[in-house]
Design an enzyme around this catalytic site. Structure first.
Site, mmCIF file in Angstrom:
data_model
loop_
_atom_site.group_PDB
_atom_site.id
_atom_site.type_symbol
_atom_site.label_atom_id
_atom_site.label_comp_id
_atom_site.label_asym_id
_atom_site.label_seq_id
_atom_site.Cartn_x
_atom_site.Cartn_y
_atom_site.Cartn_z
ATOM 1 N N HIS A 193 24.079 43.133 27.926
ATOM 2 C CA HIS A 193 23.061 44.110 28.335
ATOM 3 C C HIS A 193 21.830 43.410 28.875
ATOM 4 C CE1 HIS A 193 25.158 46.742 25.200
ATOM 5 N NE2 HIS A 193 25.567 47.054 26.406
ATOM 6 N N ARG A 299 31.260 51.297 40.307
ATOM 7 C CA ARG A 299 32.034 50.779 39.163
ATOM 8 C C ARG A 299 31.711 51.690 37.988
ATOM 9 N NH1 ARG A 299 30.449 45.512 41.356
ATOM 10 N NH2 ARG A 299 32.252 44.118 41.406
ATOM 11 N N ARG A 335 35.280 54.486 41.775
ATOM 12 C CA ARG A 335 36.490 53.836 41.277
ATOM 13 C C ARG A 335 36.799 54.366 39.885
ATOM 14 N NH1 ARG A 335 36.547 47.482 40.725
ATOM 15 N NH2 ARG A 335 35.328 47.926 38.870
ATOM 16 N N ASN A 457 37.117 39.486 44.069
ATOM 17 C CA ASN A 457 36.867 38.782 42.797
ATOM 18 C C ASN A 457 38.172 38.601 42.027
ATOM 19 O OD1 ASN A 457 34.231 39.234 43.555
ATOM 20 N ND2 ASN A 457 33.896 40.923 42.132
ATOM 21 N N ASP A 458 38.912 39.712 41.925
ATOM 22 C CA ASP A 458 40.181 39.617 41.200
ATOM 23 C C ASP A 458 41.275 39.020 42.063
ATOM 24 O OD1 ASP A 458 39.800 40.474 38.537
ATOM 25 O OD2 ASP A 458 39.412 42.492 39.279
ATOM 26 N N ARG A 468 38.390 34.493 36.108
ATOM 27 C CA ARG A 468 37.008 34.616 36.591
ATOM 28 C C ARG A 468 35.982 34.213 35.552
ATOM 29 N NH1 ARG A 468 36.881 40.851 38.571
ATOM 30 N NH2 ARG A 468 34.641 40.619 38.572
ATOM 31 N N CYS A 505 34.795 44.549 49.133
ATOM 32 C CA CYS A 505 33.738 44.894 48.169
ATOM 33 C C CYS A 505 33.561 43.863 47.057
ATOM 34 C CB CYS A 505 33.975 46.279 47.579
ATOM 35 S SG CYS A 505 35.433 46.365 46.549
HETATM 36 C C1 PEP Z 1 36.815 42.786 42.595
HETATM 37 O O1 PEP Z 1 37.716 42.472 41.812
HETATM 38 O O2 PEP Z 1 36.514 42.114 43.612
HETATM 39 C C2 PEP Z 1 36.010 43.992 42.352
HETATM 40 C C3 PEP Z 1 35.156 44.444 43.238
HETATM 41 O O3 PEP Z 1 36.140 44.591 41.147
HETATM 42 P P1 PEP Z 1 35.451 44.046 39.798
HETATM 43 O O4 PEP Z 1 34.538 42.935 40.142
HETATM 44 O O5 PEP Z 1 34.762 45.208 39.195
HETATM 45 O O6 PEP Z 1 36.651 43.593 39.007
HETATM 46 MG MG MG Z 2 38.368 43.887 40.297
#
Ligand code: PEP
Ligand code: MG
Length: 569
Positions: A193, A299, A335, A457-458, A468, A505
């Site tokens: 937080h 998100r 999402r 990111n994923d 990550r 994104c």
């Molecule tokens: C991603 O995985 O790039 C993404 C935008 O989702 P998050 O970062 O919430 O996993």
């Molecule tokens: Mg993701």
């Protein structure tokens, strides 16, 4: 000059004076044994301190609401709940009565037991232990004058780089925004937080830095919140380099103000869609007065955190409707809850998993929490009546995953019909491409949806098989990699063939330096952190254009070092 490495939680560059901030209650807690006839008195002192701590938290909640939004103030309401825990209170009283210790001692021991229980649990819970510590410190402060403080007076007078062992919510709120140039800490996390609050200050935040032995009060330091580096007592050449960097950033910022209401285009007039990623309803307000192309990623996990129970259909309906109204006719992409090990609300219990990153995430959580998803989809369909609301499916691997969500939509409509509630009959559906499987199968999958978001990111973590959030392999998880770019190219190609929007994104879209490459692989739609939107737009308008030579070089890059050489040297 010392160069310390950390993890960037919020970007930016500053040069300034380090000021250590201490909430050193541990070392200052009075520990003593009391006479048996004083136990009642100690319990009274304990109760008084709890009352005072709750009052302080109440005023902090009000301050947080003013500074940030209602969500931020709920953090303090959650903290009050910890103080209201009858088991914890009984344990403190019990320690006073049986061990004959003073009240502060009892608080310290009882909370330590509580923290240990949290720390043994999974990742998200271990982050919660930061909150429990925060509450304990607040309570200990309420006994006397142990409040957090700057260790050198400069912190009270001028903006400083706040350096501390850990970032706590009360610390962020105790230090006025105008005194903070940056936060540098040893302990932290992207989802604590405190980090969420600190990010709202829009200053560089770097955690994971070994501060204790390396930084003293009054040290001159540079915080590079792009590269995650902290330079202590920098040499003249480094100072010059960063001064230039800062003046470049400032010049660019000044230009940005003038292009606030211009549409996003490259220097050569190529129209680019630039949308915002947001996690809390309050963030949409950052976009007021700015021309942008909608919310590319809401998100929703953060709407489910900091709560005892999931938000109701009505609560979610109101939140989505509010965001739509703020977006004034622009598309808003919601999402569906993407449960993941680092964003797991406490009331959603999952069986222990050997490898949670490859376990119950996104769509896979439907089997466990179907009713929660049903409520969410109902709220989305109802809110969609008020604007261009779109739904986005997380963690898709193949068509059967999409089918699961499509069935969910049908069930939500049936149930809304039965309840006689007004809802949007047809809503645009999109998928997150964040598994290599989805990227490879996209040519078929895309026919069944209206748009695609690339979750780099994923996608990167699953392509490189490098988590990550694991600090031990932090260097292997690189923000960009040639293998990721090849997958992005595949996705863009499918989008073009089927004339469907492909929006990037992931965090990679929030880095200006990657745009010549991203544009050259054919991407024309991006969704970036709301706080970065203005500067990215500005970069696009003034400096960036597709550069095919970068993608050619990147195609030959076979290591992280090769990629670094292309972008950072
Ligand atoms: C991603 O995985 O790039 C993404 C935008 O989702 P998050 O970062 O919430 O996993
Ligand atoms: Mg993701």
């Amino acid at each position: 000059m010392k160069i310390l490495k950390g993890v960037v939680a919020s970007s930016g560059v500053v040069i300034g004076t380090a000021c250590l901030y201490a909430e050193k209650v541990e070392e200052e807690i009075p520990h003593y044994v009391i006479e048996k006839d004083r136990t009642k008195g100690e319990i009274l002192r304990l109760e008084e301190a709890i009352k005072k701590a709750k009052e302080t938290m109440g005023s902090m909640a009000r301050a947080a609401e003013k500074l940030f939004d209602k969500r931020a103030s709920e953090i303090f309401s959650a903290h009050v709940l910890i103080l209201d825990d009858p088991v914890l209170l009984e344990r403190m009283k019990d320690l006073i009565n049986t061990k004959l210790v003073n009240a502060e001692h009892a608080v310290s021991d009882a909370f330590e037991e509580y923290v240990k229980t949290y720390e043994k649990s999974e990742l998200h819970f271990s982050e919660l232990s930061h909150d429990v510590r925060d509450v304990r410190n607040r309570l200990l402060v309420s006994f006397g004058n142990l409040a957090g403080h700057f260790e050198c007076p400069v912190g009270e007078r001028q903006p400083v780089i706040v350096v501390s062992k850990r970032l706590t919510t009360s610390m962020v709120l105790n230090i006025p925004k105008e005194h903070v140039l940056s936060f540098v800490t040893e302990e932290g996390g992207f989802t604590t937080h405190a980090t969420i609050l600190a990010r709202g200050y829009n200053v560089p935040v770097v955690f994971g830095v070994s501060v204790e032995v390396n930084i003293k009060c009054g040290d001159k330091i540079i915080v590079d919140g792009f590269d995650g580096k902290v330079f202590v007592s920098p040499d003249q050449a480094t100072l010059d380099r960063y001064s230039n960097k800062i003046s470049d950033i400032q010049k660019r910022k000044a230009v940005c103000v003038s292009v606030k209401d211009a549409p996003s285009k490259t220097q050569k007039g190529l129209r680019i869609k630039l949308k915002a990623n947001i996690s809390t309803p309050g963030e949409i307000e950052l976009l007021r007065g700015l021309q942008y192309d909608g919310v590319g990623l809401l998100r929703t996990e953060f709407l489910f955190l900091n709560k005892e129970t999931p938000p109701s259909e009505e609560e979610q309906f109101n939140m989505y409707k509010h965001i739509l109204e703020e977006a004034k006719g622009l598309p808003v992409t919601v999402r569906l809850l993407d449960i993941s090990p680092d964003k797991l609300p406490p009331y959603l219990n999952l069986p222990p998993q050997e490898n949670p990153d490859l376990g119950i995430r996104g769509v896979r959580a439907l089997d466990f929490f179907y009713d929660i998803y049903l409520v969410q989809v109902k709220a989305i369909l109802r809110a969609a009546v008020f604007g261009d609301l779109r739904v986005l499916y997380p963690m898709i691997s193949d068509m059967s995953d999409i089918d699961l969500f499509k069935k969910l939509i049908v069930s939500a409509k049936t149930s809304l019909k039965k309840e006689g509630k007004k809802f949007k009959k047809s809503i645009k559906e999109g998928i997150m491409v964040e598994t290599p499987s989805a990227a490879l199968l996209l040519d078929s999958l895309i026919k069944n949806v209206d748009f695609v978001n690339i979750g780099s990111n994923d996608l990167l973590q699953y392509t490189l098989a490098a988590s990550r959030g694991n600090p031990l392999i932090e260097k292997r998880y690189h923000i960009l990699h040639s293998s990721l770019v090849k997958l992005i190219e595949l996705v863009v190609k499918s989008g073009k063939t089927h004339k469907k929007e492909v929006c990037l994104c992931g965090e990679v879209a929030s880095f200006e330096e990657f745009y010549p490459l991203l544009l050259s692989v054919g991407l024309r739609s991006f969704s970036v952190a709301a706080s970065k939107l203005s500067s990215i737009k500005c970069e696009l308008l003034n400096h960036k254009r597709p550069d095919k030579t970068i993608s050619k070089r990147l195609h030959k890059a076979v290591s992280k070092e090769d990629v670094d050489r292309i972008f950072f040297r």
